[in-house]
Design a protein around this motif. Structure first.
Motif, PDB file in Angstrom:
ATOM      1  N   LEU A  14     -10.156 -10.682  24.533  1.00 31.87           N
ATOM      2  CA  LEU A  14      -9.035 -10.123  23.528  1.00 31.87           C
ATOM      3  C   LEU A  14      -8.454 -11.876  23.036  1.00 31.87           C
ATOM      4  O   LEU A  14      -7.885 -12.050  21.538  1.00 31.87           O
ATOM      5  CB  LEU A  14      -7.849 -10.201  24.185  1.00 31.87           C
ATOM      6  CG  LEU A  14      -7.967  -8.573  25.092  1.00 31.87           C
ATOM      7  CD1 LEU A  14      -6.774  -8.455  25.950  1.00 31.87           C
ATOM      8  CD2 LEU A  14      -7.296  -7.922  24.013  1.00 31.87           C
ATOM      9  N   VAL A  55      -2.842  -8.292  21.036  1.00 34.66           N
ATOM     10  CA  VAL A  55      -2.786  -6.692  21.507  1.00 34.66           C
ATOM     11  C   VAL A  55      -1.279  -6.512  21.879  1.00 34.66           C
ATOM     12  O   VAL A  55      -0.382  -5.428  20.946  1.00 34.66           O
ATOM     13  CB  VAL A  55      -3.563  -6.099  22.063  1.00 34.66           C
ATOM     14  CG1 VAL A  55      -3.255  -4.832  21.980  1.00 34.66           C
ATOM     15  CG2 VAL A  55      -5.384  -6.137  21.832  1.00 34.66           C
ATOM     16  N   LEU A  81      -8.569  -5.693  19.852  1.00 33.15           N
ATOM     17  CA  LEU A  81      -9.987  -4.734  21.803  1.00 33.15           C
ATOM     18  C   LEU A  81     -11.128  -4.719  21.384  1.00 33.15           C
ATOM     19  O   LEU A  81     -11.818  -4.057  22.151  1.00 33.15           O
ATOM     20  CB  LEU A  81      -9.243  -2.986  21.265  1.00 33.15           C
ATOM     21  CG  LEU A  81      -7.943  -2.479  21.994  1.00 33.15           C
ATOM     22  CD1 LEU A  81      -6.846  -2.072  21.335  1.00 33.15           C
ATOM     23  CD2 LEU A  81      -8.073  -2.832  23.367  1.00 33.15           C
TER      24      LEU A  81
END
Length: 251
Positions: A14, A55, A81
């Motif tokens: 991430l 995210v 992702l």
């Protein structure tokens, strides 16, 4: 313990995915090493740390800038992702083997390519040149079945695309050709051919679906980079299995 490491590589993915977004957006504009912090491309609002959480910031802000309320591109969380999932999957497949480094490098390259090709329809030479020595070194330490396979793979990847570009008079770009040459070092001569076949197959199916759903216009060019990503990863992780299955089933 396995779950811990998978979670670790997911979180690391991430973080790196967020960085790859920056690289993919700034390298084509030659702004990678500028000192300016991340900002909203619409209102130039400088983003705070809590607006840069991979995210989660996108979800919490409902996909919009906190300052001007303009929509944030879905590319950002998707690349984050993608990188997180593929980092974790790479560890799941290879564990703490040296090939894990090659896999993480490959995912990193492809994540950046997704951004540059979707945003600019461009695969920058500087990105390819940066990864080139790393892939060569890794194939020296972790060779393929035949030591010469990476070199032949590079020639095949470059040559096939060169022929297509000449025959189609520019139907594909020079960036795609150089990318396939680089991927040939990682995959070898057999898997790079499979990667090309799968890339065109994915591209054809998804493009037809997008046209049918009227997501894209009929004569509007569609970036081929994301299809190369799908084809290359399929070939990298499952190439041997798919080739053996084909040979035993049809030959």
């Amino acid at each position: 313990m396995q779950l811990f490491y998978l979670s670790y590589f997911f979180i690391i993915g991430l973080v790196f995915g967020s960085f790859f977004n920056v690289v993919g957006l700034r390298v084509p504009e030659k702004k990678l090493f500028q000192s300016q912090r991340s900002y909203c491309p619409h209102c130039n609002h400088t983003l705070s740390w809590y607006e840069l959480i991979p995210v989660f910031s996108f979800i919490i802000q409902q996909g919009s800038c906190r300052q001007c309320k303009r929509k944030i591109s879905i590319i950002y969380p998707l690349v984050e992702l993608f990188t997180a999932i593929m980092f974790a999957y790479s560890f799941y497949i290879f564990g703490f083997q040296l090939e894990l480094i090659t896999s993480l490098l490959l995912v990193s390259l492809l994540a950046i390519i997704i951004v540059t090709d979707l945003k600019y329809m461009l695969i920058p030479d500087r990105i390819l040149l940066f990864f080139f020595p790393f892939f060569v070194i890794m194939r020296l330490f972790v060779p393929l079945e035949h030591w010469w396979s990476p070199f032949l793979g590079a020639l095949v990847g470059y040559g096939v695309l060169a022929v297509i570009i000449i025959v189609s008079r520019g139907g594909m770009g020079g960036g795609d050709m150089k990318l396939f040459a680089l991927l040939g070092i990682v995959l070898g001569y057999k898997e790079i051919l499979l990667a090309f076949f799968l890339s065109t197959l994915y591209g054809s199916i998804i493009s037809i679906a997008l046209l049918a759903l009227k997501v894209v216009e009929r004569k509007k060019p569609i970036p081929f980079g994301p299809f190369i990503v799908l084809g290359s990863l399929t070939s990298y992780f499952y190439g041997d299995f798919l080739i053996r299955w084909y040979l035993t089933t049809f030959l």
